[in-house]
Design a protein around this motif. Sequence first.
Motif, PDB file in Angstrom:
ATOM      1  N   PRO A 270      10.089 -19.000  62.389  1.00  0.00           N
ATOM      2  CA  PRO A 270       8.855 -19.432  63.068  1.00  0.00           C
ATOM      3  C   PRO A 270       8.463 -20.854  62.674  1.00  0.00           C
ATOM      4  CG  PRO A 270       8.303 -18.021  61.218  1.00  0.00           C
ATOM      5  CD  PRO A 270       9.808 -18.058  61.285  1.00  0.00           C
ATOM      6  N   TRP A 271       9.199 -21.834  63.189  1.00  0.00           N
ATOM      7  CA  TRP A 271       9.024 -23.225  62.750  1.00  0.00           C
ATOM      8  C   TRP A 271       7.591 -23.717  62.947  1.00  0.00           C
ATOM      9  CZ3 TRP A 271      12.249 -25.401  59.595  1.00  0.00           C
ATOM     10  CH2 TRP A 271      13.602 -25.050  59.616  1.00  0.00           C
ATOM     11  N   ARG A 272       7.005 -23.437  64.093  1.00  0.00           N
ATOM     12  CA  ARG A 272       5.658 -23.952  64.357  1.00  0.00           C
ATOM     13  C   ARG A 272       4.644 -23.382  63.369  1.00  0.00           C
ATOM     14  NH1 ARG A 272       2.528 -24.148  70.240  1.00  0.00           N
ATOM     15  NH2 ARG A 272       0.608 -25.104  69.450  1.00  0.00           N
ATOM     16  N   ALA A 273       4.742 -22.091  63.125  1.00  0.00           N
ATOM     17  CA  ALA A 273       3.818 -21.465  62.170  1.00  0.00           C
ATOM     18  C   ALA A 273       4.031 -22.015  60.763  1.00  0.00           C
ATOM     19  CB  ALA A 273       4.010 -19.950  62.179  1.00  0.00           C
ATOM     20  N   ILE A 274       5.283 -22.243  60.404  1.00  0.00           N
ATOM     21  CA  ILE A 274       5.588 -22.802  59.087  1.00  0.00           C
ATOM     22  C   ILE A 274       4.971 -24.186  58.943  1.00  0.00           C
ATOM     23  CG2 ILE A 274       7.458 -23.730  57.651  1.00  0.00           C
ATOM     24  CD1 ILE A 274       9.211 -21.412  58.585  1.00  0.00           C
ATOM     25  N   LEU A 275       5.206 -25.041  59.923  1.00  0.00           N
ATOM     26  CA  LEU A 275       4.785 -26.439  59.815  1.00  0.00           C
ATOM     27  C   LEU A 275       3.284 -26.626  59.964  1.00  0.00           C
ATOM     28  CD1 LEU A 275       7.698 -28.149  61.799  1.00  0.00           C
ATOM     29  CD2 LEU A 275       7.382 -28.008  59.316  1.00  0.00           C
ATOM     30  N   THR A 276       2.579 -25.607  60.476  1.00  0.00           N
ATOM     31  CA  THR A 276       1.122 -25.711  60.594  1.00  0.00           C
ATOM     32  C   THR A 276       0.403 -24.858  59.554  1.00  0.00           C
ATOM     33  OG1 THR A 276       1.143 -23.945  62.276  1.00  0.00           O
ATOM     34  CG2 THR A 276       1.189 -26.241  63.062  1.00  0.00           C
ATOM     35  N   SER A 277       1.135 -24.349  58.579  1.00  0.00           N
ATOM     36  CA  SER A 277       0.550 -23.492  57.546  1.00  0.00           C
ATOM     37  C   SER A 277      -0.101 -24.337  56.449  1.00  0.00           C
ATOM     38  CB  SER A 277       1.631 -22.583  56.944  1.00  0.00           C
ATOM     39  OG  SER A 277       1.131 -21.884  55.828  1.00  0.00           O
ATOM     40  N   MET A 278      -1.412 -24.228  56.298  1.00  0.00           N
ATOM     41  CA  MET A 278      -2.110 -24.996  55.263  1.00  0.00           C
ATOM     42  C   MET A 278      -1.688 -24.596  53.846  1.00  0.00           C
ATOM     43  SD  MET A 278      -3.964 -27.513  54.619  1.00  0.00           S
ATOM     44  CE  MET A 278      -4.679 -27.900  56.217  1.00  0.00           C
ATOM     45  N   PRO A 279      -1.439 -23.293  53.556  1.00  0.00           N
ATOM     46  CA  PRO A 279      -0.937 -22.960  52.216  1.00  0.00           C
ATOM     47  C   PRO A 279       0.380 -23.668  51.881  1.00  0.00           C
ATOM     48  CG  PRO A 279      -1.748 -20.991  53.281  1.00  0.00           C
ATOM     49  CD  PRO A 279      -1.765 -22.067  54.327  1.00  0.00           C
ATOM     50  N   GLY A 412      13.681 -20.364  50.993  1.00  0.00           N
ATOM     51  CA  GLY A 412      14.611 -21.485  50.915  1.00  0.00           C
ATOM     52  C   GLY A 412      14.220 -22.621  51.839  1.00  0.00           C
ATOM     53  N   ILE A 413      13.794 -22.260  53.053  1.00  0.00           N
ATOM     54  CA  ILE A 413      13.363 -23.281  54.012  1.00  0.00           C
ATOM     55  C   ILE A 413      12.073 -23.944  53.538  1.00  0.00           C
ATOM     56  CG2 ILE A 413      12.472 -23.625  56.351  1.00  0.00           C
ATOM     57  CD1 ILE A 413      14.452 -21.483  57.278  1.00  0.00           C
ATOM     58  N   LEU A 414      11.119 -23.160  53.046  1.00  0.00           N
ATOM     59  CA  LEU A 414       9.871 -23.717  52.542  1.00  0.00           C
ATOM     60  C   LEU A 414      10.127 -24.652  51.365  1.00  0.00           C
ATOM     61  CD1 LEU A 414       8.544 -21.686  54.444  1.00  0.00           C
ATOM     62  CD2 LEU A 414       6.977 -21.068  52.597  1.00  0.00           C
ATOM     63  N   LEU A 415      11.013 -24.235  50.473  1.00  0.00           N
ATOM     64  CA  LEU A 415      11.350 -25.098  49.339  1.00  0.00           C
ATOM     65  C   LEU A 415      12.011 -26.374  49.824  1.00  0.00           C
ATOM     66  CD1 LEU A 415      13.603 -26.035  47.009  1.00  0.00           C
ATOM     67  CD2 LEU A 415      11.257 -25.517  46.348  1.00  0.00           C
ATOM     68  N   GLY A 416      12.865 -26.254  50.858  1.00  0.00           N
ATOM     69  CA  GLY A 416      13.484 -27.445  51.425  1.00  0.00           C
ATOM     70  C   GLY A 416      12.456 -28.417  51.968  1.00  0.00           C
ATOM     71  N   ILE A 417      11.427 -27.884  52.632  1.00  0.00           N
ATOM     72  CA  ILE A 417      10.372 -28.735  53.179  1.00  0.00           C
ATOM     73  C   ILE A 417       9.563 -29.397  52.065  1.00  0.00           C
ATOM     74  CG2 ILE A 417       8.212 -28.724  54.492  1.00  0.00           C
ATOM     75  CD1 ILE A 417       9.426 -26.437  56.190  1.00  0.00           C
ATOM     76  N   THR A 418       9.102 -28.603  51.091  1.00  0.00           N
ATOM     77  CA  THR A 418       8.273 -29.176  50.030  1.00  0.00           C
ATOM     78  C   THR A 418       9.075 -30.137  49.159  1.00  0.00           C
ATOM     79  OG1 THR A 418       8.665 -27.355  48.449  1.00  0.00           O
ATOM     80  CG2 THR A 418       6.828 -27.107  49.989  1.00  0.00           C
ATOM     81  N   PRO A 473       0.859 -14.096  57.523  1.00  0.00           N
ATOM     82  CA  PRO A 473       1.150 -13.237  58.687  1.00  0.00           C
ATOM     83  C   PRO A 473       2.393 -13.652  59.462  1.00  0.00           C
ATOM     84  CG  PRO A 473      -1.189 -13.761  58.581  1.00  0.00           C
ATOM     85  CD  PRO A 473      -0.525 -14.591  57.526  1.00  0.00           C
ATOM     86  N   TRP A 474       2.661 -14.952  59.548  1.00  0.00           N
ATOM     87  CA  TRP A 474       3.817 -15.412  60.297  1.00  0.00           C
ATOM     88  C   TRP A 474       5.137 -15.135  59.589  1.00  0.00           C
ATOM     89  CZ3 TRP A 474       6.211 -18.807  57.114  1.00  0.00           C
ATOM     90  CH2 TRP A 474       5.425 -19.530  56.227  1.00  0.00           C
ATOM     91  N   ALA A 475       5.075 -14.773  58.297  1.00  0.00           N
ATOM     92  CA  ALA A 475       6.290 -14.614  57.502  1.00  0.00           C
ATOM     93  C   ALA A 475       6.846 -13.195  57.525  1.00  0.00           C
ATOM     94  CB  ALA A 475       6.034 -15.038  56.052  1.00  0.00           C
ATOM     95  N   VAL A 476       6.068 -12.240  58.019  1.00  0.00           N
ATOM     96  CA  VAL A 476       6.501 -10.852  58.004  1.00  0.00           C
ATOM     97  C   VAL A 476       5.653 -10.058  58.985  1.00  0.00           C
ATOM     98  CG1 VAL A 476       4.933 -10.134  56.148  1.00  0.00           C
ATOM     99  CG2 VAL A 476       7.064  -8.894  56.481  1.00  0.00           C
ATOM    100  N   HIS A 477       6.223  -9.021  59.559  1.00  0.00           N
ATOM    101  CA  HIS A 477       5.471  -8.221  60.525  1.00  0.00           C
ATOM    102  C   HIS A 477       4.450  -7.325  59.836  1.00  0.00           C
ATOM    103  CE1 HIS A 477       7.677  -9.576  63.960  1.00  0.00           C
ATOM    104  NE2 HIS A 477       8.825  -9.261  63.399  1.00  0.00           N
ATOM    105  N   THR A 478       4.869  -6.693  58.734  1.00  0.00           N
ATOM    106  CA  THR A 478       3.968  -5.849  57.959  1.00  0.00           C
ATOM    107  C   THR A 478       3.824  -6.464  56.595  1.00  0.00           C
ATOM    108  OG1 THR A 478       4.822  -3.922  59.124  1.00  0.00           O
ATOM    109  CG2 THR A 478       3.516  -3.512  57.135  1.00  0.00           C
TER     110      THR A 478
END
Length: 484
Positions: A270-279, A412-418, A473-478
């Motif tokens: 979910p690239w858009r949700a990742i890139l707009t996530s304030m946390p 891994g992707i989040l760590l790559g971004i940060t 919420p964007w990282a998992v369904h439940t």
Amino acid sequence: VFLPLSVSLLLFLSLAYPVAPACCSSRYGLALLSSFGFFVVYSLRVNLSVAMVDMLNNTHQSDTNHSSSVCPAHANPARPKHNHTASVYDWDSKTQGWILGSFFYGYILTQIPGGYLSGRFGPKWLMGFGILGTVVFTLLTPVAADLGASYLIAVRVLEGIGEGVTFPAMYTMWAAWAPPLERSRLLTISYIGAHLGTVISLPLSGEICFYLDWTYVFYVFGAVGLVWFFLWSFLVFDSPNTHPRISERERLYITTSLKNELSTSAGYIPWRAILTSMPLWAIVVAHFSYNWTFYTLLTLLPTYMNDVLGFSIQQNGMLSALPYIGCAVLAVLSGQLADYLRETCLYPTVVVRKSFSIVGMIGPAVFLLAAGFIGCNYTLAVTFLTISSALGGVSASGFNINHLDIAPSYAGILLGITNTFATIPGMVGPVIARELTKQNTIEEWQTVFYIAAAINLFGAAFYTLFGRGTVQPWAVHTSFSHGD
């Protein structure tokens, strides 16, 4: 020293957590081998910082080495004659800054690709071949230096490309291996290797330069890297389900603990949700800020010790390593304390992460500022720099592993971004610092310390405001996590 301490730690954990024995477990075996891997990574990254002192033409540097400094040089012990066989170079301060910072121009390129590729094809071989490539180019460093500064810069860029995949790959692996309430412990054991690599390679590089010559710095650590690759290839696996020797009890413990945190949408990102996530952006700002101070000291502390405080190459490596000894110790202790507070005292994850980040960022800023005000008091200078870096180790259980709290499936992707943003200080920090310290006066170095401290304070404040501790919420369904 490293192995006995690790074994003692595993024995302690096995008694404290009988439900999931730690001693001789596959997940703690992975922690130790990955720790060895990060030892290699940081050894190859920082050894140039010490070797650089000996690579420069002393005659050319003599007019700026100590004469512009208010600190008298320390007595240099007599050096063996046979260590003068290596070439020396007439590189000015600007060229030195580019050489020391060039590694990060390659490092930044493979952060996000590393996170994506490790999730797509598995983290084991990506990390293994990434470090192996760095080892090969490290062994070629003396040849590149003889060919010219531009060749050395190119080799360092290629080393950075190889190392750039290591942290994203390892975060991807821990997403499959680390039970939620053991994350702080496992990851701090894993990443203490980075501090140990710095602690051991700085003084050892100084001794190698003193008794042999600077070229052997790259040959010795390159050989250690080859040993690690052999062990990694045969003993590590991508997940508990693919490990042939893991106990069924441990496999079920790990997979059961993670079943509510991992995404069920295989292959979907979910690239858009990742890139707009304030946390996530809170982690980005904190990571960038912390690394500005960390990389400034990592690349230029030996230069500061030599050019300002007047320590010899042999004294330099040992004294430059002291800050990272403290950092390594506090990183491991903070990991134990963080998981104790979450598991036993039931503190919310977000409170633990923010508290440890505040201590690990504001503390270093205060003592870094203090180090700029004590002039030529060698004892206080080394003490304050040591305390500054040591307190930075506390952040290992703060923002540094928060990726796994908010989105373990995409860690891994989040760590790559940060880490992409956090690599920028390594690229520009040494260049800016060397531009600001052309005369190597204490006043010039104070400016470098002021900038680093101010950036650290801003990062701590931003993360405190916007950091979170639950699976987003964007990282998992439940989604389910231990506290917010």
